[in-house]
Design an enzyme around this catalytic site. Structure first.
Site, mmCIF file in Angstrom:
data_model
loop_
_atom_site.group_PDB
_atom_site.id
_atom_site.type_symbol
_atom_site.label_atom_id
_atom_site.label_comp_id
_atom_site.label_asym_id
_atom_site.label_seq_id
_atom_site.Cartn_x
_atom_site.Cartn_y
_atom_site.Cartn_z
ATOM 1 N N THR A 132 51.485 -2.080 46.584
ATOM 2 C CA THR A 132 50.782 -3.189 47.234
ATOM 3 C C THR A 132 51.822 -4.181 47.744
ATOM 4 O O THR A 132 52.555 -4.772 46.944
ATOM 5 C CB THR A 132 49.843 -3.878 46.231
ATOM 6 N N PHE A 160 43.294 2.381 45.265
ATOM 7 C CA PHE A 160 42.205 1.553 44.726
ATOM 8 C C PHE A 160 41.836 2.074 43.342
ATOM 9 O O PHE A 160 40.665 2.234 43.001
ATOM 10 C CB PHE A 160 40.993 1.586 45.672
ATOM 11 N N LEU A 161 42.854 2.393 42.566
ATOM 12 C CA LEU A 161 42.624 3.048 41.269
ATOM 13 C C LEU A 161 42.340 2.038 40.176
ATOM 14 O O LEU A 161 43.071 1.067 40.028
ATOM 15 C CB LEU A 161 43.876 3.830 40.853
ATOM 16 N N ARG A 162 41.327 2.312 39.396
ATOM 17 C CA ARG A 162 41.086 1.492 38.197
ATOM 18 C C ARG A 162 41.758 2.161 37.019
ATOM 19 O O ARG A 162 41.598 3.378 36.829
ATOM 20 C CB ARG A 162 39.577 1.407 37.900
ATOM 21 N N PHE A 259 30.803 -5.262 39.039
ATOM 22 C CA PHE A 259 31.692 -6.424 38.882
ATOM 23 C C PHE A 259 30.938 -7.732 38.721
ATOM 24 O O PHE A 259 31.322 -8.769 39.226
ATOM 25 C CB PHE A 259 32.724 -6.472 40.029
ATOM 26 N N GLY A 263 32.466 -12.589 31.304
ATOM 27 C CA GLY A 263 33.327 -12.370 30.144
ATOM 28 C C GLY A 263 34.426 -13.406 30.080
ATOM 29 O O GLY A 263 34.310 -14.488 30.674
ATOM 30 N N GLY A 267 41.888 -9.449 34.048
ATOM 31 C CA GLY A 267 43.336 -9.353 33.826
ATOM 32 C C GLY A 267 43.860 -8.112 34.508
ATOM 33 O O GLY A 267 43.269 -7.631 35.475
ATOM 34 N N CYS A 270 46.754 -5.919 38.628
ATOM 35 C CA CYS A 270 46.427 -6.065 40.051
ATOM 36 C C CYS A 270 45.698 -7.350 40.431
ATOM 37 O O CYS A 270 46.171 -8.100 41.273
ATOM 38 C CB CYS A 270 45.623 -4.856 40.513
#
Ligand code: UDX
Ligand code: UDX
Length: 437
Positions: A132, A160-162, A259, A263, A267, A270
């Protein structure tokens, strides 16, 4: 004419070089090998390469170890990849771009990687930047190569990986973004050949357009989380359950359900970094990024807003024994970068609480004078309160009757709004959620 090799699934075979075997580089390497291509993965960290060569995986990511093992016949790791540069059809740069002190993204590792590649590049190659990078970086890389007489094509192909579902996200992406120059009539087909077995719509744009898509996607998702966290604060004030509000708005197709889980904040490696970097990029162009500023402010204060709530619930934090379950920034990873759980633990400790922490995979950062227990049960012993700071399944599936018997106190704080509230109350415990009235 050189005969084209095919992969065992029939698509055209490629030689791929990946610079950086971090979280993104390693996932990309494993997935591209699975697609049938040959992958040489390079990292300057000797220990990491030694571990990978032995078959050990330096990070915890579900499915990654299996994928690396399954495709080890076409996956090679090197400390120095110089002799593999020439034979590569596609070269990925996946090194980190950490924030500097002002939140600006530090591209020095990317520049260093380009400098190391430069003398060995030739005209048949495609250089893909996956890291990025700030808007304009890919264009500058292209200009640098051209100035050095290298006619290499440059592509921006953001990820766009989680974490925790990186393999799935790589194999089944919602879209593949390909940024290229106007006069580049070949790179799109190179990328389509490389990803031939992945079915997803392509978004083709300029190099800078692809960079902006990556920042905009992360900023938008971060904004959704900060929005629902602000709603949680309002719900708290008006005695409304924010989980109902999230459901009530999320079912609207224009808003969507994802999303919107309130909470203790977002964090990871990214969102915090990319939101801060986009903010700095806006200032550089004299654009006031109101949304981004608000997103960041809400997130920066969210865990502390919650510490205050815990303090009010317990009367005082001084000498209270608090079990914090969760250290990682989210479940299914051992990553603690920018973890709100760690910020929460530090704040409780500084306010005089006696904190013990637990996580199934993550480890507290060095230098923190806080005990980390091996088992959940050990953490719960004599606790006045238990706080779930990361929503691991192991915490969601706790036997709350047993928890009550192990603890001294009776307060259960659900920092992720993910615990079974009714079961907790039925077990005779006091449930405290985020914005749940
Ligand atoms: C990636 C990045 O591409 C970043 O831009 C994006 O925003 C998030 O994901 P990540 O894979 O998480 O970063 O980074 P990290 O885990 O730090 O891995 C980077 C790897 O590159 C490290 O293993 C490091 O040793 C290696 N590296 C770094 C090199 O091999 N050469 C360098 O010059 C610098
Ligand atoms: C994110 C993006 O999702 C991914 O596309 C990008 O490439 C990298 O950054 P990641 O950081 O792995 O991925 O995790 P993600 O699942 O997006 O969660 C980020 C943070 O937001 C976590 O701390 C998580 O707990 C928090 N979160 C997420 C919420 O607080 N509420 C939500 O509803 C969703």
């Amino acid at each position: 004419m050189k005969k084209k090799r095919t992969t065992n699934k029939g698509s055209e075979h490629m030689n791929v070089l990946i610079i950086g075997a971090g979280y993104v580089g390693l996932t990309t390497a494993a997935v591209i090998a699975k697609l049938g291509h040959t992958v040489h993965c390079v990292d300057e960290n000797e220990q990491k390469i030694a571990a990978l060569t032995r078959g050990d995986v330096p990070i915890y990511e579900p499915g990654l170890a299996e994928l690396l093992t399954d495709h080890k016949s076409r996956l090679f790791f090197h400390r120095d990849g110089q002799k593999h540069i020439h034979e590569a059809d596609v070269i990925f740069i996946c090194v980190g771009t950490p924030p500097d002190n002002n939140g600006k993204s530090d591209v020095s590792y990317v520049n260093r990687a380009v400098a190391a590649l430069l003398p060995h590049l030739h005209d048949q190659q495609t250089l893909v930047i996956k890291s990025t990078v700030p808007i304009g970086t890919n264009e500058r890389i292209y200009e640098r190569l051209t100035k050095e007489g290298k006619n290499v094509r440059v592509v921006s192909n953001p990820e766009f990986l989680r974490e925790g579902s990186a393999i799935f996200d790589s194999l089944y992406p919602d879209r593949i973004v390909v940024g290229l120059r106007d006069d580049d009539d070949r790179s799109l087909s190179v990328m389509q050949t490389l990803y031939a077995r992945i079915h997803a719509p392509y978004v083709v744009t300029s190099l800078s357009g692809a960079e902006m898509i990556k920042y905009a996607a992360n900023a938008f998702l971060a904004m959704k989380i900060s929005f629902i966290n602000e709603m949680a604060r309002l719900c708290e004030a008006y005695d409304v359950d924010v989980a109902h509000v999230a459901k009530g708005i999320g079912l609207d197709g224009r808003i969507g359900p994802h999303f919107l889980q309130a909470g203790i904040g977002y964090g990871g490696s990214c969102f915090p970094k990319d939101v801060a970097a986009l903010q700095q990029m806006a200032y550089e162009k004299a654009v006031r990024p109101y949304m981004i500023e608000a997103t960041k402010t809400i997130n920066d204060t969210q865990f502390y807003w919650y510490v205050q709530k815990i303090k009010r619930t317990l009367g005082t934090l001084s000498d209270k024994r608090i079990a914090v379950l969760g250290i990682a920034f989210k479940p299914n990873t051992d990553d603690i970068r920018e973890s709100p759980a760690v910020s929460l633990i530090k704040a409780l400790h500084n306010l005089g609480a006696h904190v013990v922490a637990h996580d199934p995979k993550a480890v507290l950062p060095n230098g923190m004078d806080i005990k980390q227990t091996k088992t959940i049960d050990e953490a719960l012993q004599q606790a006045d309160a238990v706080i779930v700071a990361t929503d691991w399944d192991a915490y969601k599936q706790l036997n709350w009757e047993q928890v009550r018997q192990t603890m001294s106190g009776n307060v259960v704080v659900d920092g992720r709004n993910s615990l079974p509230r009714n079961d907790i109350i039925q077990a005779g415990l006091t449930y405290v959620g985020v914005g749940r009235g």
